[in-house]
Design a protein around this motif. Sequence first.
Motif, PDB file in Angstrom:
ATOM      1  N   GLY A  68     -35.302  29.110 -11.909  1.00 47.42           N
ATOM      2  CA  GLY A  68     -33.961  28.591 -12.112  1.00 47.42           C
ATOM      3  C   GLY A  68     -33.621  28.384 -13.581  1.00 47.42           C
ATOM      4  N   LEU A  69     -34.609  27.955 -14.376  1.00 47.07           N
ATOM      5  CA  LEU A  69     -34.363  27.754 -15.799  1.00 47.07           C
ATOM      6  C   LEU A  69     -34.061  29.071 -16.503  1.00 47.07           C
ATOM      7  N   LEU A 114     -30.581  29.963 -15.706  1.00 46.69           N
ATOM      8  CA  LEU A 114     -29.661  29.063 -16.409  1.00 46.69           C
ATOM      9  C   LEU A 114     -29.481  29.479 -17.861  1.00 46.69           C
ATOM     10  N   VAL A 115     -30.599  29.803 -18.527  1.00 48.12           N
ATOM     11  CA  VAL A 115     -30.513  30.241 -19.915  1.00 48.12           C
ATOM     12  C   VAL A 115     -29.686  31.522 -20.028  1.00 48.12           C
ATOM     13  N   TRP A 159     -27.367  32.551 -17.924  1.00 50.60           N
ATOM     14  CA  TRP A 159     -25.980  32.259 -17.575  1.00 50.60           C
ATOM     15  C   TRP A 159     -25.225  31.629 -18.739  1.00 50.60           C
ATOM     16  N   LEU A 160     -25.950  30.870 -19.584  1.00 50.94           N
ATOM     17  CA  LEU A 160     -25.322  30.217 -20.723  1.00 50.94           C
ATOM     18  C   LEU A 160     -25.113  31.154 -21.906  1.00 50.94           C
TER      19      LEU A 160
END
Length: 218
Positions: free
Chosen positions: A200-201, A204-205, A207-208
Motif C-alpha cells: 500500500g505504501l 501511495l507514493v 499516486w502522489l
Amino acid sequence: YSVAVMGKERSISPLTQGLAAALILLVSWLVRTCDLASWRWFYIREDDDWETYVRATAALGDTVTWRSLAAVHGVHDLIPCADSFWHAFLMRYLFGTDALAWKQMVAAQTLLSILVFAFVAHAWWGPRAGLVVCALLACSWYLVAWDHAGYGSTGALLPTALALWCVTLAQRWHRPFLVLAGIAAGLGCYTYYSARLAIGLVFLVLWLQPRRELRRLT
C-alpha cells in the motif's frame, strides 16, 4: 548539502554524514547488545518461537523447498515460514545458533532497516532529515525493547524500507527499480504480517507523484 548554524549555512560533507550515521548506529548496537546474557531479558522469550527458529536452522540445506518457503502457517500459525528460514539463514552463516546469536541477528536486521530508512529520508528531504530519522529510529524505545528481548516482530521493517528505497531510486533510474520495489513489497508478505502494508505504501507514493512523472515511471 547545508545546515543552518546561527543564521548562516554551513555545508556538510558526505563523509561527515556517513561518520555521523555510523556513530549513531554503533551506539545503538552497543545499547542493544551490552547485556544480552542477563536473565532479565530471557523470561520474555517464548520457547516455541525459539524452537521453531532452531528447527528451521537445522533444516537449511537439505529439507527446504519452495513449497515450505511459501507456507504461511509458521510460528503461532501466523508468521510465514519464510520469515523463520530467513532468520535461520542469518544465524547459521553469520551469528551462530544460540540464544545470544538470535538476539544479535534481530538487532542487526533492525539497524539495517534504520539505515535504509535514513537513505530514504535523505533522498526525499535532505541530509539533515536523514540523520534525524536515523537518530530517532535508532533510539526508539519500542525497537530497542523488542530487539533486546529477541523478538522478530521488527522483521517487517526491512522489506518496507527496501520497497520505499527502490521507489526512490526509480524516480532517478526509471523502471527496473520500480520492479524491485514491487518485489521487496511482495516479499514483505512472507515476513511479519504488518509488512504487507508495504504494498500500500508503494502505491501511495506512486499516486502522489505528478501525472507526468507517473507516466514516465510506468
